[in-house]
Write an enzyme that holds these catalytic residues in place. Structure first.
Site, PDB file in Angstrom:
ATOM      1  N   LYS A 117     -13.966  25.423   8.406  1.00 55.24           N
ATOM      2  CA  LYS A 117     -14.952  24.330   8.374  1.00 55.24           C
ATOM      3  C   LYS A 117     -16.216  24.712   7.615  1.00 55.24           C
ATOM      4  O   LYS A 117     -16.850  23.870   7.003  1.00 55.24           O
ATOM      5  CB  LYS A 117     -15.335  23.921   9.796  1.00 55.24           C
ATOM      6  CG  LYS A 117     -14.282  23.076  10.471  1.00 55.24           C
ATOM      7  CD  LYS A 117     -14.940  22.263  11.573  1.00 55.24           C
ATOM      8  CE  LYS A 117     -13.988  21.253  12.172  1.00 55.24           C
ATOM      9  NZ  LYS A 117     -14.618  20.530  13.283  1.00 55.24           N
ATOM     10  N   LYS A 201      -2.406  20.365   8.256  1.00 46.02           N
ATOM     11  CA  LYS A 201      -2.251  19.509   9.442  1.00 46.02           C
ATOM     12  C   LYS A 201      -2.862  18.122   9.219  1.00 46.02           C
ATOM     13  O   LYS A 201      -3.798  17.984   8.431  1.00 46.02           O
ATOM     14  CB  LYS A 201      -2.839  20.190  10.682  1.00 46.02           C
ATOM     15  CG  LYS A 201      -4.325  20.276  10.689  1.00 46.02           C
ATOM     16  CD  LYS A 201      -4.883  20.687  12.048  1.00 46.02           C
ATOM     17  CE  LYS A 201      -6.393  20.603  11.932  1.00 46.02           C
ATOM     18  NZ  LYS A 201      -7.173  20.880  13.062  1.00 46.02           N
ATOM     19  N   LYS A 204      -8.446  13.970  10.584  1.00 37.44           N
ATOM     20  CA  LYS A 204      -9.285  12.799  10.287  1.00 37.44           C
ATOM     21  C   LYS A 204     -10.112  13.008   9.031  1.00 37.44           C
ATOM     22  O   LYS A 204     -10.569  12.063   8.423  1.00 37.44           O
ATOM     23  CB  LYS A 204     -10.162  12.403  11.474  1.00 37.44           C
ATOM     24  CG  LYS A 204     -10.671  13.532  12.330  1.00 37.44           C
ATOM     25  CD  LYS A 204     -11.149  13.044  13.703  1.00 37.44           C
ATOM     26  CE  LYS A 204     -11.303  14.228  14.639  1.00 37.44           C
ATOM     27  NZ  LYS A 204     -11.241  13.970  16.019  1.00 37.44           N
TER      28      LYS A 204
HETATM   29  P1  TYM Z   1     -10.246  17.712  17.781  1.00 34.59           P
HETATM   30  O1  TYM Z   1     -11.144  16.552  18.023  1.00 34.59           O
HETATM   31  O2  TYM Z   1     -10.199  18.321  16.452  1.00 34.59           O
HETATM   32  O3  TYM Z   1      -8.760  17.341  18.166  1.00 34.59           O
HETATM   33  C1  TYM Z   1      -8.474  16.756  19.406  1.00 34.59           C
HETATM   34  C2  TYM Z   1      -7.112  17.168  19.905  1.00 34.59           C
HETATM   35  O4  TYM Z   1      -6.091  16.757  18.997  1.00 34.59           O
HETATM   36  C3  TYM Z   1      -5.290  17.874  18.636  1.00 34.59           C
HETATM   37  N1  TYM Z   1      -4.869  17.709  17.226  1.00 34.59           N
HETATM   38  C4  TYM Z   1      -3.600  17.764  16.813  1.00 34.59           C
HETATM   39  N2  TYM Z   1      -2.442  17.958  17.474  1.00 34.59           N
HETATM   40  C5  TYM Z   1      -1.308  17.942  16.742  1.00 34.59           C
HETATM   41  N3  TYM Z   1      -1.273  17.750  15.393  1.00 34.59           N
HETATM   42  C6  TYM Z   1      -2.414  17.560  14.693  1.00 34.59           C
HETATM   43  N4  TYM Z   1      -2.374  17.348  13.381  1.00 34.59           N
HETATM   44  C7  TYM Z   1      -3.654  17.561  15.405  1.00 34.59           C
HETATM   45  N5  TYM Z   1      -4.944  17.395  15.036  1.00 34.59           N
HETATM   46  C8  TYM Z   1      -5.681  17.490  16.168  1.00 34.59           C
HETATM   47  C9  TYM Z   1      -6.188  19.080  18.810  1.00 34.59           C
HETATM   48  O5  TYM Z   1      -5.445  20.260  18.986  1.00 34.59           O
HETATM   49  C10 TYM Z   1      -6.965  18.698  20.043  1.00 34.59           C
HETATM   50  O6  TYM Z   1      -6.213  18.977  21.218  1.00 34.59           O
HETATM   51  N6  TYM Z   1     -12.116  21.894  19.728  1.00 34.59           N
HETATM   52  C11 TYM Z   1     -11.448  20.653  20.095  1.00 34.59           C
HETATM   53  C12 TYM Z   1     -12.281  19.781  21.000  1.00 34.59           C
HETATM   54  C13 TYM Z   1     -12.704  20.409  22.293  1.00 34.59           C
HETATM   55  C14 TYM Z   1     -11.888  20.804  23.371  1.00 34.59           C
HETATM   56  C15 TYM Z   1     -12.746  21.292  24.370  1.00 34.59           C
HETATM   57  C16 TYM Z   1     -10.501  20.774  23.570  1.00 34.59           C
HETATM   58  C17 TYM Z   1     -13.991  20.680  22.664  1.00 34.59           C
HETATM   59  N7  TYM Z   1     -13.993  21.208  23.900  1.00 34.59           N
HETATM   60  C18 TYM Z   1     -12.262  21.781  25.574  1.00 34.59           C
HETATM   61  C19 TYM Z   1     -10.018  21.269  24.779  1.00 34.59           C
HETATM   62  C20 TYM Z   1     -10.890  21.765  25.759  1.00 34.59           C
HETATM   63  C21 TYM Z   1     -11.155  19.918  18.803  1.00 34.59           C
HETATM   64  O7  TYM Z   1     -11.526  20.310  17.755  1.00 34.59           O
HETATM   65  O8  TYM Z   1     -10.531  18.774  18.925  1.00 34.59           O
END
Ligand code: TYM
Length: 338
Positions: A117, A201, A204
């Site tokens: 990032k 992957k 968004k």
């Molecule tokens: P974020 O917002 O990037 O993604 C949210 C969730 O979606 C999953 N995900 C995917 N799973 C499968 N294939 C994909 N292409 C894909 N893109 C996204 C992510 O693995 C995630 O589960 N750091 C986290 C947010 C967070 C969090 C937490 C998660 C903050 N605090 C505490 C768990 C526990 C994140 O970047 O999510």
């Protein structure tokens, strides 16, 4: 797990930094729905994580409602699970500071998501982006969550959460105060890839608008994106090992399997030997059947921000009861006057 004896709890979060897509749904939200019947669940909209990169304030508020509405539209029941926004439960930030003093620079230096990032010029990245995984550990451990449903890309952050929990317990001789949270990653849909490039992957922030299926896409848009998905000229193989070295084909078969509840082998038993001219329309039909109703419900819910705000506020109140208590205990352990 260690000898942790406390209640089994689930926490997960999604950033309000863009539209909810098929990867988020299959990798995370679908698991949230299943787990709410087994555990005490806390589902967060992680707005404080989102601002580690620039967010337009008006959009951030809108997207926070969008994520909350997506949880609800997919089937999370706010009477069962707490749905809330991170910034409304101040214990997350309080614990994150204490964890900043537990985590080691060397641990954060290894985080690949920061490297991705921050890009080439990491001097210009926010300090928040660097300590992002520490706040994530606080999100989880402020509820002493034992299980964390996430997609595969979060594996390293979850390992860091376990390291922080273990070091806190050890340094303060607070045996098993924090559980070592278990990531729940396995299962179909843990890693959905871009429709334009099977080696990156679905995300968004992908530059190509055809790379990503959003829950809010209408049926025609979903169908068009799948028809335009990158593939190779070969027909589908009849067994999963024939997908090796064919990442785009593997991704589409994986999406079909994740949405239909079939294994790759079962999907290929049905479509092996067929070209994408046959498979893509079948996949598009399945995606529309499963995702369009969620999108319709999402649109309906988004039209009522007052209701969404009431869900978030009630969730934050419920979450605060647990989180405030844990932070108070942590302050005592650390030696703050409470
Ligand atoms: P974020 O917002 O990037 O993604 C949210 C969730 O979606 C999953 N995900 C995917 N799973 C499968 N294939 C994909 N292409 C894909 N893109 C996204 C992510 O693995 C995630 O589960 N750091 C986290 C947010 C967070 C969090 C937490 C998660 C903050 N605090 C505490 C768990 C526990 C994140 O970047 O999510």
């Amino acid at each position: 797990m260690t000898g942790y004896q406390g209640p089994q709890r689930v926490l997960s979060g999604i950033q309000p930094s863009g539209g909810m897509h098929l990867g988020n749904y299959l990798g995370a939200i679908r698991k949230f729905v299943e787990l709410q019947h087994k555990y005490d669940c806390f589902y967060c909209v992680v707005d404080m994580h989102a601002i580690t990169v620039w967010q337009d304030p008006a959009k951030l508020r809108e997207q926070t409602f969008h994520i909350a509405a997506s949880y609800l539209a997919a089937g999370v029941d706010p009477k069962i699970a707490a749905i809330f926004h991170q910034s409304a439960v101040r214990a997350h930030a309080e614990l994150a500071w204490i964890f900043n003093c537990v985590a080691r620079l060397g641990w954060l230096d290894r985080m690949t998501q920061f490297k991705d990032k921050a890009g080439k010029d990491k001097q210009r990245a926010s300090v928040g982006l660097y300590t992002y995984p520490v706040l994530q550990a606080a999100d989880i451990l402020v509820y002493k969550a034992t299980h964390v449903p996430v997609g595969e890309d979060q594996k390293q952050h979850l390992e860091l959460s376990r390291d922080i929990a273990g070091k806190f317990n050890h340094d303060f001789k607070a045996d098993d105060f924090f559980p070592l949270p278990e990531p729940l990653i396995k299962g179909p849909g843990a890693r959905i890839m871009s429709l334009r490039d099977g080696s990156s992957k679905m995300s968004k922030s992908d530059g190509s608008e055809n790379a990503c299926i959003f829950l809010k896409d209408d049926a025609d848009t979903m169908t068009r994106k799948i028809k335009k998905a990158k593939t190779d000229p070969e027909p589908l193989p009849s067994e999963p090992k024939g997908l090796e070295g064919r990442p785009e084909a593997e991704n589409l078969v994986g999406i079909y399997g994740a949405l239909s509840g079939k294994s790759d082998a079962e999907v290929l038993a049905e479509y092996g030997g067929q070209g994408f001219g046959v498979f893509k329309p079948a996949l598009a039909e399945l995606v529309v059947e499963k995702i369009a109703p969620i999108g319709a419900e999402l649109n309906r819910l988004e039209a009522d921000p007052a209701y969404l705000k009431s869900v978030l506020d009630a969730g934050a109140e419920r979450a605060s009861v647990i989180a405030d208590k844990v932070v108070r205990e942590v302050k005592e352990i650390v030696g703050f006057v409470v």
